[in-house]
Design a protein around this motif. Structure first.
Motif, PDB file in Angstrom:
ATOM      1  N   GLU A 198      26.045  44.451  43.109  1.00 12.06           N
ATOM      2  CA  GLU A 198      26.656  43.665  44.173  1.00 12.06           C
ATOM      3  C   GLU A 198      28.123  43.458  43.828  1.00 12.06           C
ATOM      4  O   GLU A 198      28.513  43.518  42.663  1.00 12.06           O
ATOM      5  CB  GLU A 198      25.963  42.306  44.334  1.00 12.06           C
ATOM      6  CG  GLU A 198      26.115  41.380  43.136  1.00 12.06           C
ATOM      7  CD  GLU A 198      25.387  40.055  43.310  1.00 12.06           C
ATOM      8  OE1 GLU A 198      24.684  39.853  44.319  1.00 12.06           O
ATOM      9  OE2 GLU A 198      25.528  39.205  42.398  1.00 12.06           O
ATOM     10  N   ILE A 233      30.915  40.555  44.509  1.00  8.83           N
ATOM     11  CA  ILE A 233      31.113  39.204  45.017  1.00  8.83           C
ATOM     12  C   ILE A 233      32.587  38.838  44.902  1.00  8.83           C
ATOM     13  O   ILE A 233      33.308  39.365  44.055  1.00  8.83           O
ATOM     14  CB  ILE A 233      30.264  38.155  44.267  1.00  8.83           C
ATOM     15  CG1 ILE A 233      30.661  38.078  42.796  1.00  8.83           C
ATOM     16  CG2 ILE A 233      28.775  38.438  44.428  1.00  8.83           C
ATOM     17  CD1 ILE A 233      30.148  36.841  42.084  1.00  8.83           C
ATOM     18  N   ILE A 234      33.023  37.951  45.771  1.00 13.49           N
ATOM     19  CA  ILE A 234      34.361  37.377  45.645  1.00 13.49           C
ATOM     20  C   ILE A 234      34.228  36.125  44.792  1.00 13.49           C
ATOM     21  O   ILE A 234      33.377  35.273  45.049  1.00 13.49           O
ATOM     22  CB  ILE A 234      34.966  37.039  47.025  1.00 13.49           C
ATOM     23  CG1 ILE A 234      35.198  38.319  47.823  1.00 13.49           C
ATOM     24  CG2 ILE A 234      36.274  36.266  46.851  1.00 13.49           C
ATOM     25  CD1 ILE A 234      35.783  38.093  49.210  1.00 13.49           C
ATOM     26  N   LEU A 258      33.052  32.775  36.500  1.00 19.11           N
ATOM     27  CA  LEU A 258      33.155  34.112  37.094  1.00 19.11           C
ATOM     28  C   LEU A 258      34.511  34.755  36.801  1.00 19.11           C
ATOM     29  O   LEU A 258      34.593  35.959  36.537  1.00 19.11           O
ATOM     30  CB  LEU A 258      32.885  34.043  38.594  1.00 19.11           C
ATOM     31  CG  LEU A 258      31.449  33.634  38.963  1.00 19.11           C
ATOM     32  CD1 LEU A 258      31.328  33.361  40.458  1.00 19.11           C
ATOM     33  CD2 LEU A 258      30.455  34.692  38.514  1.00 19.11           C
ATOM     34  N   TRP A 315      37.444  40.019  42.712  1.00 20.27           N
ATOM     35  CA  TRP A 315      36.119  40.530  43.037  1.00 20.27           C
ATOM     36  C   TRP A 315      35.444  40.882  41.730  1.00 20.27           C
ATOM     37  O   TRP A 315      36.077  41.395  40.806  1.00 20.27           O
ATOM     38  CB  TRP A 315      36.217  41.783  43.910  1.00 20.27           C
ATOM     39  CG  TRP A 315      36.648  41.504  45.298  1.00 20.27           C
ATOM     40  CD1 TRP A 315      35.838  41.431  46.402  1.00 20.27           C
ATOM     41  CD2 TRP A 315      37.971  41.265  45.769  1.00 20.27           C
ATOM     42  NE1 TRP A 315      36.595  41.146  47.511  1.00 20.27           N
ATOM     43  CE2 TRP A 315      37.910  41.028  47.147  1.00 20.27           C
ATOM     44  CE3 TRP A 315      39.220  41.199  45.150  1.00 20.27           C
ATOM     45  CZ2 TRP A 315      39.025  40.758  47.930  1.00 20.27           C
ATOM     46  CZ3 TRP A 315      40.340  40.918  45.913  1.00 20.27           C
ATOM     47  CH2 TRP A 315      40.231  40.704  47.282  1.00 20.27           C
ATOM     48  N   LEU A 369      22.833  40.483  36.734  1.00 15.92           N
ATOM     49  CA  LEU A 369      24.154  39.890  36.960  1.00 15.92           C
ATOM     50  C   LEU A 369      25.149  40.249  35.845  1.00 15.92           C
ATOM     51  O   LEU A 369      26.156  39.575  35.650  1.00 15.92           O
ATOM     52  CB  LEU A 369      24.081  38.373  37.148  1.00 15.92           C
ATOM     53  CG  LEU A 369      23.171  37.901  38.286  1.00 15.92           C
ATOM     54  CD1 LEU A 369      23.241  36.397  38.434  1.00 15.92           C
ATOM     55  CD2 LEU A 369      23.503  38.598  39.599  1.00 15.92           C
ATOM     56  N   THR A 392      35.831  44.897  38.101  1.00 21.41           N
ATOM     57  CA  THR A 392      36.580  43.842  38.775  1.00 21.41           C
ATOM     58  C   THR A 392      37.847  44.419  39.404  1.00 21.41           C
ATOM     59  O   THR A 392      38.280  45.525  39.069  1.00 21.41           O
ATOM     60  CB  THR A 392      36.928  42.690  37.800  1.00 21.41           C
ATOM     61  OG1 THR A 392      37.474  41.601  38.528  1.00 21.41           O
ATOM     62  CG2 THR A 392      37.896  43.133  36.726  1.00 21.41           C
ATOM     63  N   TRP A 395      38.938  42.493  52.835  1.00 18.79           N
ATOM     64  CA  TRP A 395      39.460  41.134  52.699  1.00 18.79           C
ATOM     65  C   TRP A 395      40.905  41.061  53.180  1.00 18.79           C
ATOM     66  O   TRP A 395      41.292  40.115  53.867  1.00 18.79           O
ATOM     67  CB  TRP A 395      39.350  40.678  51.235  1.00 18.79           C
ATOM     68  CG  TRP A 395      40.010  39.365  50.994  1.00 18.79           C
ATOM     69  CD1 TRP A 395      39.468  38.127  51.202  1.00 18.79           C
ATOM     70  CD2 TRP A 395      41.342  39.148  50.512  1.00 18.79           C
ATOM     71  NE1 TRP A 395      40.389  37.160  50.875  1.00 18.79           N
ATOM     72  CE2 TRP A 395      41.549  37.759  50.444  1.00 18.79           C
ATOM     73  CE3 TRP A 395      42.379  39.999  50.130  1.00 18.79           C
ATOM     74  CZ2 TRP A 395      42.737  37.198  50.008  1.00 18.79           C
ATOM     75  CZ3 TRP A 395      43.575  39.452  49.696  1.00 18.79           C
ATOM     76  CH2 TRP A 395      43.745  38.066  49.638  1.00 18.79           C
TER      77      TRP A 395
END
Length: 183
Positions: free
Chosen positions: A16, A18-19, A31, A65, A73, A78, A119
């Motif tokens: 995945e 994610i922001i 994060l 990101w 996870l 990035t 984005w």
């Protein structure tokens, strides 16, 4: 399925993108630290860039990101962006794109750039831009041990601008893409 180059099948592992939440969100620090650790693994440990330039003044406010495997996870990539507002010349700066070496053959770098592009388009529309949004990056150019990333960015619509320049002792190329906001 065997590939022509002899590599194993290139079906990507479950993942995945994610922001990383905004600066006041409770998960931001954790994060963001994962993003920075990946960058240090690639830029400092693997590529030899100086640690002292890896974290900069843009990290606290940039949009980041995080690419991670699911369900573990585990962070594996990035990218970040921030908006630059100069008198009459606003643009978005793409920077710090990395994917851990063992995951680079899955196309995750392109996925991260496309997530950033989506984005940028949303943010530009919300900012009142109507035609296009400019994204600028400083791509690593070819060096003795690496082909660089210029060809990678070309495939995503970026064009070179200006001459090569030195960034932390390595050749870089300014690259620009204009993203249509009508799509």
């Amino acid at each position: 399925m065997a590939l022509a180059d002899g590599a194993a099948s290139r079906v990507p592992p479950a993942h995945e993108i994610i922001i990383v939440p905004h600066p006041k969100h409770e998960d931001r620090t954790f994060l963001l630290q994962q993003c920075i650790h990946i960058r240090i693994d690639v830029f400092v440990t693997e590529q030899g860039f100086p640690l002292e330039v890896e974290v900069d003044e843009h990290d606290p406010t940039a949009t980041h990101w995080l690419l991670r495997l699911v369900p573990s996870l585990e962070p594996i990539g990035t990218i970040r962006a921030y908006k630059v507002d100069l008198a009459g010349n606003s643009y978005y700066k793409l920077s710090r794109l990395v994917v851990l070496k063992e995951y680079r053959h899955y196309g995750f770098g392109g996925n991260l750039v496309l997530a950033l592009h989506n984005w940028v388009k949303d943010d530009a529309r919300q900012s009142g831009m109507v035609d296009c949004a400019k994204v600028v990056c400083h791509s690593q150019a070819a060096r003795s041990d690496s082909a660089g990333a210029v060809a990678f960015y070309r495939k995503l619509g970026y064009k070179e601008e200006g001459d090569l320049f030195d960034d932390d002792g390595e050749p870089h190329q300014k690259m620009i893409v204009q993203l249509s906001l009508s799509e």
